[in-house]
Design a protein around this motif. Structure first.
Motif, short mmCIF file in Angstrom:
data_model
loop_
_atom_site.label_atom_id
_atom_site.label_comp_id
_atom_site.label_asym_id
_atom_site.label_seq_id
_atom_site.Cartn_x
_atom_site.Cartn_y
_atom_site.Cartn_z
N ASP A 225 2.17 7.64 4.73
CA ASP A 225 2.43 6.54 3.81
C ASP A 225 3.62 6.91 2.93
O ASP A 225 4.03 8.07 2.89
CB ASP A 225 1.18 6.26 2.95
N ASP A 226 4.17 5.91 2.23
CA ASP A 226 5.32 6.22 1.39
C ASP A 226 4.90 6.81 0.06
O ASP A 226 5.57 7.69 -0.48
CB ASP A 226 6.23 4.99 1.18
N SER A 230 -2.98 5.06 -6.87
CA SER A 230 -4.36 5.30 -7.31
C SER A 230 -5.12 6.18 -6.31
O SER A 230 -6.20 6.67 -6.62
CB SER A 230 -5.09 3.97 -7.45
N GLY A 231 -4.60 6.31 -5.11
CA GLY A 231 -5.29 7.06 -4.06
C GLY A 231 -6.25 6.18 -3.27
O GLY A 231 -6.82 6.62 -2.26
N THR A 233 -5.87 3.68 -1.17
CA THR A 233 -5.54 3.48 0.25
C THR A 233 -6.01 4.67 1.08
O THR A 233 -6.69 4.51 2.11
CB THR A 233 -4.01 3.28 0.42
C1 R5P Z 1 1.25 0.17 0.22
O1 R5P Z 1 1.28 -0.79 -0.41
C2 R5P Z 1 1.89 1.50 0.00
O2 R5P Z 1 2.54 1.86 1.15
C3 R5P Z 1 0.85 2.54 -0.35
O3 R5P Z 1 -0.18 2.51 0.59
C4 R5P Z 1 0.27 2.26 -1.69
O4 R5P Z 1 1.32 2.17 -2.62
C5 R5P Z 1 -0.70 3.31 -2.13
O5 R5P Z 1 -1.29 2.88 -3.32
P1 R5P Z 1 -2.75 3.39 -3.69
O6 R5P Z 1 -2.72 4.87 -3.63
O7 R5P Z 1 -2.98 2.85 -5.09
O8 R5P Z 1 -3.70 2.77 -2.72
#
Ligand code: R5P
Length: 327
Positions: A225-226, A230-231, A233
């Motif tokens: 992922d990029d 918040s973690g 995903t």
């Molecule tokens: C998707 O929208 C991005 O590629 C990342 O998956 C996202 O920014 C991760 O955010 P989080 O850790 O809050 O799920």
């Protein structure tokens, strides 16, 4: 450029800026940021920058809005100080997830950031792994995007695939966007791919995984992922992959934003190793979990890119052919 180069650091990530300057064989330029009792900031450039090729490094990190305003004031101060050319170096681009108007009556804040950075006095921009490619087009000045992939490929080849046979791995894209953005990972690593079918029903930062497209059973799943914010995903993806029979779960992401309780959630998740870049300073608690987090040093890539920009050399030579097509 036939002028002296000078590199400054904003207050967001002095560690990375210092490492970049060291690799360039120079010291950081001197500057001072004053915060007044009314919360207004003042930036004073303490070195002569008249007719110099100036780089100012400021990533988007907590406090995000303050570091952004500091950058704008920094750029303005450099312009008033008669710098010949100013490059804003943004390892993690501010507001990069607000890149489209996908709801009524909202701002495209990433484009607004581009407008502000230009208006403040940047002549060029250097950034890394934008959340979406259109952000580069929000600028009317040259905007170079570095990709951290070669550094991640080196880690995978030199560490991961030596611990366990490469054939055991499947690349798992964090969502459909990641699958498109990181398609050069398949070209370079020649591994099977699975894609998490993720959606966000609202703004609670609690994504929902509907399914995983591709075979993960019995495999070592390496999620790509990029960024990790918040973690949510990664945690949801890991639970899903475990349920689908993945034998190991690892993750790699360029930008370790790790907001709120992200570190605690990730440490409690089935992800055994999380490999991240150093575009954002990580909290001390990440270092307390050195068994789970691997921090990759991206300063050599930034230093080489800055040297190329200064010399007027091509940046695409910094990337292998599979990545070069996207850089
Ligand atoms: C998707 O929208 C991005 O590629 C990342 O998956 C996202 O920014 C991760 O955010 P989080 O850790 O809050 O799920």
């Amino acid at each position: 450029m036939n002028r002296e180069m000078i590199v400054f650091s904003g207050s967001s990530h002095p560690g990375l800026a210092g490492a970049i300057a060291e690799r360039l064989g120079s010291r950081l330029g001197r500057s001072r940021v004053v915060k007044f009792s009314n919360e207004n900031l003042m930036v004073r450039i303490e070195d002569n920058v008249r007719e110099k090729d100036v780089f100012v490094i400021q990533t988007s990190s907590s406090p995000v809005n303050e570091t952004l305003v500091e950058l704008l004031i920094f750029l303005d101060a450099l312009r008033y100080a008669s710098a010949a050319r100013v490059t804003a170096v943004l390892p993690y681009f501010p507001y990069c997830r607000s890149d489209k108007k996908d709801e009524p009556r909202i701002s495209v804040a990433a484009r607004l950031m581009a407008d502000l950075i230009q208006a403040a006095g940047a002549d060029r921009v250097l950034t890394m792994d934008l959340h979406s490619p259109q952000i580069q087009g929000f600028f009317r000045i040259p905007a170079d995007q570095l990709l951290a992939a070669p550094v991640f490929f080196d880690y995978f080849n030199e560490v991961l695939f030596k611990e366990e046979s490469k054939e055991d791995f499947v690349l798992v894209m964090g969502d459909h966007g990641a699958a498109k953005k990181f398609s050069y990972y398949f070209d370079e690593l020649q591994l099977p791919v699975a894609i998490m079918d993720k959606f966000r029903p609202d703004h609670t930062e609690k994504p929902v995984i509907r399914q995983v497209i591709g075979k993960v059973r019995g495999k070592a799943a390496l999620i790509i992922d990029d960024e990790i914010a918040s973690g949510g995903t990664l945690v949801e993806a890991a639970k899903f992959l475990q349920k689908e029979g993945a034998k190991r779960i690892l993750a790699a992401a360029v930008h370790p934003v790790l907001s709120g309780r992200a570190v605690e959630s990730l440490v409690a998740s089935p992800i055994e190793r999380i490999i991240v870049g150093d575009t954002v300073p990580v909290r001390p608690k990440v270092r307390d979990h050195a068994d789970r987090f691997v921090l990759l040093d991206l300063s050599p890539l930034f230093a080489r890119a800055i040297q190329c920009i200064h010399n007027g050399d091509s940046l695409s030579d910094l990337f292998p052919p599979s990545v070069k097509r996207r850089a």
